[in-house]
Scaffold this active site. Structure first.
Site, mmCIF file in Angstrom:
data_model
loop_
_atom_site.group_PDB
_atom_site.id
_atom_site.type_symbol
_atom_site.label_atom_id
_atom_site.label_comp_id
_atom_site.label_asym_id
_atom_site.label_seq_id
_atom_site.Cartn_x
_atom_site.Cartn_y
_atom_site.Cartn_z
ATOM 1 C CG HIS A 1 4.324 4.936 4.420
ATOM 2 N ND1 HIS A 1 3.534 5.621 5.320
ATOM 3 C CD2 HIS A 1 3.753 3.708 4.308
ATOM 4 C CE1 HIS A 1 2.545 4.850 5.726
ATOM 5 N NE2 HIS A 1 2.640 3.693 5.124
ATOM 6 C CG HIS B 1 -4.130 0.327 4.912
ATOM 7 N ND1 HIS B 1 -3.531 -0.807 5.381
ATOM 8 C CD2 HIS B 1 -3.218 1.305 5.055
ATOM 9 C CE1 HIS B 1 -2.309 -0.522 5.793
ATOM 10 N NE2 HIS B 1 -2.089 0.751 5.602
ATOM 11 C CG HIS C 1 0.726 1.737 12.460
ATOM 12 N ND1 HIS C 1 1.281 2.955 12.708
ATOM 13 C CD2 HIS C 1 1.321 1.289 11.338
ATOM 14 C CE1 HIS C 1 2.172 3.231 11.778
ATOM 15 N NE2 HIS C 1 2.232 2.235 10.944
ATOM 16 C CG HIS D 1 -0.194 0.166 2.543
ATOM 17 N ND1 HIS D 1 0.199 -0.919 3.296
ATOM 18 C CD2 HIS D 1 0.236 1.255 3.229
ATOM 19 C CE1 HIS D 1 0.821 -0.504 4.380
ATOM 20 N NE2 HIS D 1 0.870 0.819 4.376
ATOM 21 C CD GLU E 1 4.099 0.611 7.141
ATOM 22 O OE1 GLU E 1 3.382 0.841 6.149
ATOM 23 O OE2 GLU E 1 3.639 0.503 8.287
ATOM 24 C CE1 TYR F 1 5.451 4.052 7.820
ATOM 25 C CE2 TYR F 1 5.481 3.521 10.157
ATOM 26 C CZ TYR F 1 4.791 3.685 8.973
ATOM 27 O OH TYR F 1 3.451 3.481 8.937
#
Ligand code: FE
Length: 310
Positions: free
Chosen positions: A217, A202, A249, A155, A268, A258
């Site tokens: 990112h 996501h 997260h 992503h 990431e 990261y």
């Protein structure tokens, strides 16, 4: 086939300042595999478990950032249908068809600019190179892996101003679901939106920002927390610029670290998350809990993490 329409993030095209340095980073630190170069000097890569010809493209330029983000759709028919809807919508600007072969091993592509100023594209056809374990009696992972060795590009998180219209475009035209959102004190004003076209937490996310067309990112998926820790080891071993992590997260539940490529594009690698189904309610994070939402352990914001983009 339950996942229809837009299937997944297909490729991200990144601008880099020094192509050779960038190739070393994406090959030896991240652990992607080069699959080709074109006459424009662009270099194409895939991760070990990806079937298609490429998922990352690097282009040398004077500034870092993202040129465009490509999405694979399930058929040429879907490509035509979605292109027609986008052409008819005020939410998509500067629409353009690109001929087959403009990207190595890729069919025709339909490009458009979304309300946050980012360039996106859809395509249905890309040559299959196959994943590195093959598809008959495969081993769980192939020989010859190096670096962090993600299984695939996963992503990107993007920054821009009009995330309300962007949500409308992704939900109402492209058929994405809103998996998570971050809202302001009134409970409605959108600060962040997390969108899935599949059953991941996501496939793309947007944060409201003063500036359009920014990349926060590009992210690659690993097999688990231990691999995130090993990625941290590789970052130190190879003197890579660390941003933050390893940590977790709140949003998406991802276990993450990261770092920056040599041009300053943030990367990431992460593991975990949850399975999204379209009948699952959207998760809401309130701005007073934003620290925990972004970094679940530290529970506080990091200015550099929030404000450095390319
Ligand atoms: Fe991410």
């Amino acid at each position: 086939m339950a996942v229809t329409g837009v299937l997944r993030p297909g490729h991200i095209v990144l601008r880099v300042l020094d192509l050779d340095e960038a190739i070393r980073h994406y090959t030896h630190v991240i652990g992607l595999f080069e699959t080709g170069r074109d006459e424009q000097g662009r270099v194409f890569f895939k991760a070990w478990d990806e079937n298609d010809h490429h998922s990352v493209v690097l282009r040398e330029a004077d500034s870092a950032g993202m040129d465009y983000f490509g999405w694979k759709v399930d058929s040429e028919k879907t490509l035509d249908e979605l292109a027609a809807k986008l052409e008819a919508s005020p939410l998509a600007r500067d629409t353009l068809w690109l001929a087959p072969g403009e990207h190595l091993a890729t069919g025709r592509r339909f490009q458009f600019t979304i309300p946050t100023g980012h360039r996106f594209e859809l395509y249905a056809t890309k040559e299959a190179l196959g994943c590195m374990t093959g598809y008959e009696n495969p081993d769980p992972w192939p020989d010859g892996l190096r670096g962090m060795a993600p299984s695939r590009f996963d992503h990107a998180l993007l920054y821009g101003r009009d995330i309300d219209s962007t949500l409308e475009l992704f939900r109402d035209i492209l058929g994405f679901d809103l998996t998570e959102r971050v809202v302001g004190p009134d409970g409605e004003f959108l600060i962040g939106i997390f969108l899935a076209c599949s059953n991941k937490a996501h496939d793309v996310a947007f944060i409201r920002s003063e500036q359009d067309d920014r990349l926060h990112h590009a992210s690659f998926i690993l097999g688990g927390w231990h691999e995130v820790l090993q990625a941290a080891d590789i970052i130190s071993k190879r003197n890579v610029s660390l941003d933050i992590g390893p940590t977790r997260h709140g949003i998406t539940r991802g276990e993450t670290i990261y770092f920056f490529d040599p041009s300053g594009n943030r990367n990431e690698v992460f593991a975990g998350g949850y399975i999204w189904y379209p009948d699952r309610p959207t998760i809401t994070w309130h701005d007073r809990e934003i620290g925990r939402a972004i970094f679940y352990h530290d529970r506080k914001l990091n200015e550099a993490f929030l404000n450095v983009t390319t």
